[in-house]
Design an enzyme around this catalytic site. Structure first.
Site, PDB file in Angstrom:
ATOM      1  N   TYR A 151     -64.571  50.745 -81.509  1.00  0.00           N
ATOM      2  CA  TYR A 151     -65.083  52.099 -81.360  1.00  0.00           C
ATOM      3  C   TYR A 151     -65.595  52.283 -79.932  1.00  0.00           C
ATOM      4  O   TYR A 151     -66.331  51.429 -79.409  1.00  0.00           O
ATOM      5  CB  TYR A 151     -66.209  52.385 -82.358  1.00  0.00           C
ATOM      6  CG  TYR A 151     -65.737  52.353 -83.792  1.00  0.00           C
ATOM      7  CD1 TYR A 151     -64.967  53.399 -84.312  1.00  0.00           C
ATOM      8  CD2 TYR A 151     -66.019  51.276 -84.609  1.00  0.00           C
ATOM      9  CE1 TYR A 151     -64.505  53.364 -85.618  1.00  0.00           C
ATOM     10  CE2 TYR A 151     -65.563  51.236 -85.929  1.00  0.00           C
ATOM     11  CZ  TYR A 151     -64.799  52.280 -86.413  1.00  0.00           C
ATOM     12  OH  TYR A 151     -64.333  52.239 -87.716  1.00  0.00           O
ATOM     13  N   SER A 152     -65.210  53.401 -79.326  1.00  0.00           N
ATOM     14  CA  SER A 152     -65.659  53.693 -77.967  1.00  0.00           C
ATOM     15  C   SER A 152     -67.158  53.948 -77.941  1.00  0.00           C
ATOM     16  O   SER A 152     -67.736  54.466 -78.902  1.00  0.00           O
ATOM     17  CB  SER A 152     -64.936  54.934 -77.429  1.00  0.00           C
ATOM     18  OG  SER A 152     -63.550  54.706 -77.313  1.00  0.00           O
ATOM     19  N   GLU A 184     -58.368  36.546 -70.282  1.00  0.00           N
ATOM     20  CA  GLU A 184     -59.434  36.564 -71.277  1.00  0.00           C
ATOM     21  C   GLU A 184     -60.589  35.658 -70.883  1.00  0.00           C
ATOM     22  O   GLU A 184     -61.760  35.995 -71.123  1.00  0.00           O
ATOM     23  CB  GLU A 184     -58.861  36.172 -72.642  1.00  0.00           C
ATOM     24  CG  GLU A 184     -57.978  37.269 -73.243  1.00  0.00           C
ATOM     25  CD  GLU A 184     -56.939  36.757 -74.214  1.00  0.00           C
ATOM     26  OE1 GLU A 184     -57.130  35.655 -74.778  1.00  0.00           O
ATOM     27  OE2 GLU A 184     -55.925  37.453 -74.418  1.00  0.00           O
ATOM     28  N   TYR A 228     -53.450  30.499 -79.496  1.00  0.00           N
ATOM     29  CA  TYR A 228     -52.114  30.720 -78.944  1.00  0.00           C
ATOM     30  C   TYR A 228     -51.149  29.628 -79.397  1.00  0.00           C
ATOM     31  O   TYR A 228     -49.959  29.872 -79.555  1.00  0.00           O
ATOM     32  CB  TYR A 228     -52.174  30.795 -77.419  1.00  0.00           C
ATOM     33  CG  TYR A 228     -52.725  32.117 -76.930  1.00  0.00           C
ATOM     34  CD1 TYR A 228     -51.910  33.234 -76.809  1.00  0.00           C
ATOM     35  CD2 TYR A 228     -54.080  32.255 -76.623  1.00  0.00           C
ATOM     36  CE1 TYR A 228     -52.412  34.448 -76.385  1.00  0.00           C
ATOM     37  CE2 TYR A 228     -54.596  33.464 -76.206  1.00  0.00           C
ATOM     38  CZ  TYR A 228     -53.759  34.557 -76.088  1.00  0.00           C
ATOM     39  OH  TYR A 228     -54.266  35.777 -75.672  1.00  0.00           O
TER      40      TYR A 228
END
Length: 404
Positions: free
Chosen positions: A208-209, A140, A98
């Site tokens: 990807y699910s 996070e 960040y």
């Protein structure tokens, strides 16, 4: 949370900043990757950079967060960032990055807006950035803790147990942890990042699910080959998986993440509506498989749109799962119905004569134009926006109305 003095400055300058965000983010990514090319190795997806999706997503998130701060200056709109936090955790973002982003983003703002960026303006937008970054860093950290992994270190090797062709452009991979340890906890509807080394040596990743019941030790992902167009490059990761990965090979996967998942806690018995198009069916199949494994009696309505039955991934499995669930029914739409799916409707998805269960939670996944259209239909049918949960392929481009 935004100070009154800085809120006034942000309000006055938001139109100018928002209008220049495309140029700002273009400069930002260009200079950051020039100086820090290692960030393209296993962090940022080159396809999203080339298509401009990542740039637009960043611009949308900044503008959306700033607008939310101005609308409610006494609170920090953390919930607005939950989806982004899950995506960051899935690619291994760490706190120190960040600071890197801040450096190059604010240099790009100064270069783009020039003398308009007075010390007062810079300080005001600096507060916006660190409020946003602080919210993401905190969320996070909690996600990494819940997943039982260190920030940026949540990668494991998985062995391909089976490869299966689902349709001309879709392949499923059944996976087992290569280290023999238990699979990490996952929720039905969540996704994993897959990280692969490309021919030029650079790692690329894609989400990807999980398309099978995540409560089992074996996990499955279902991958559509992304073909290139005049405006967008072909999918590097999907094409490599299709052409080079077979039974016995190993893949590097992240821990599961994603803020759109089935609430399967005791007492969660409300009706569900699962709406998808194309490869957007994959999280819905995972949810259905989990419901079937639990012998659920919840009312479930499955709605899917595709080009044709032959191009509908996991179609037979979806039908089988629906038949096994006592409270489930399904309606499919195809632009070219053919003879493969008796009772299917022709054309685009139209909910005007579909009876939606009262009080249902709606899951929505598919291409952005499809989701915008169907979401509008759902709102028009009286479904509250808070009950519509959606998953986006790639960077979140902020569906109209969902950021507020």
């Amino acid at each position: 949370m935004l100070s009154a003095e800085n809120a006034a400055v942000v309000r006055a300058t938001l139109p100018a900043v928002a209008g220049a965000l495309d140029e700002i983010t273009t400069r930002f990514y260009g200079s950051m990757f020039r100086d820090r090319p290692e960030l393209l190795d296993g962090m940022f997806n080159r396809g999203n950079q080339a298509s401009g999706e990542q740039r637009r997503a960043l611009a949308g998130s900044i503008a959306g967060f700033a607008t939310a701060l101005l609308d409610n200056p006494d609170t920090r709109p953390d919930a607005l960032l939950d989806r982004i936090a899950h995506k960051h955790a899935a690619v291994g973002v760490t706190d120190d990055q960040y600071t890197i982003v801040h450096k190059y983003l604010f240099a790009a703002i100064a270069e783009t807006l020039g003398d308009a960026v007075t010390p007062e303006v810079a300080a005001a937008w600096d507060e916006v950035y660190w409020l946003m970054a602080g919210a993401l860093i905190g969320r996070e950290a909690r996600l990494y803790h819940e997943a039982g992994v260190e920030p940026g270190q949540g990668w494991r090797l998985w062995t391909v147990v089976e490869r299966r062709t689902e349709s001309p452009d879709v392949v499923s991979f059944l996976l087992r942890p290569a280290d023999g340890l238990p699979a990490p906890r996952a929720r039905a509807g969540q996704y994993v990042s897959v990280r692969v080394r490309m021919p030029d040596g650079v790692h690329q990743l894609r989400q990807y699910s999980l398309s099978s019941d995540p409560g089992r030790e074996l996990r499955r992902i279902t991958v559509k080959r992304v073909t290139g167009t005049a405006a967008t490059p072909q999918g590097e990761v999907s094409n490599l998986l299709h052409s080079q990965v077979h039974e016995g090979d190993r893949l590097t996967l992240s821990a599961p993440f994603g803020d759109v998942f089935l609430d399967d806690r005791a007492g969660a018995t409300g009706p569900l509506v699962l709406i998808s198009a194309g490869i957007g069916c994959t999280p819905m199949t995972g949810i259905l498989a989990h419901l079937e494994a639990d012998a659920s009696t919840r009312e479930v309505l499955v709605l899917h749109a595709d080009d044709s039955p032959a191009e509908h991934p996991l179609r037979a499995e979806t039908r089988e799962l629906v038949d096994q669930l006592a409270g489930a029914r399904a309606v499919f739409w195809y632009e070219r119905p053919g003879a493969g799916e008796p009772g299917a409707r022709e054309g685009l998805m139209d909910l005007s004569d579909v009876e939606l269960p009262d009080g249902a939670t709606v899951f929505l996944c598919g291409p952005l134009p499809f989701m915008r259209d169907v979401r509008a239909q759902l709102l028009g049918a009286g479904v509250p926006a808070r009950r519509i949960r959606y998953e986006v392929f790639g960077p979140d481009l902020w569906l109209p109305g969902t950021a507020a």
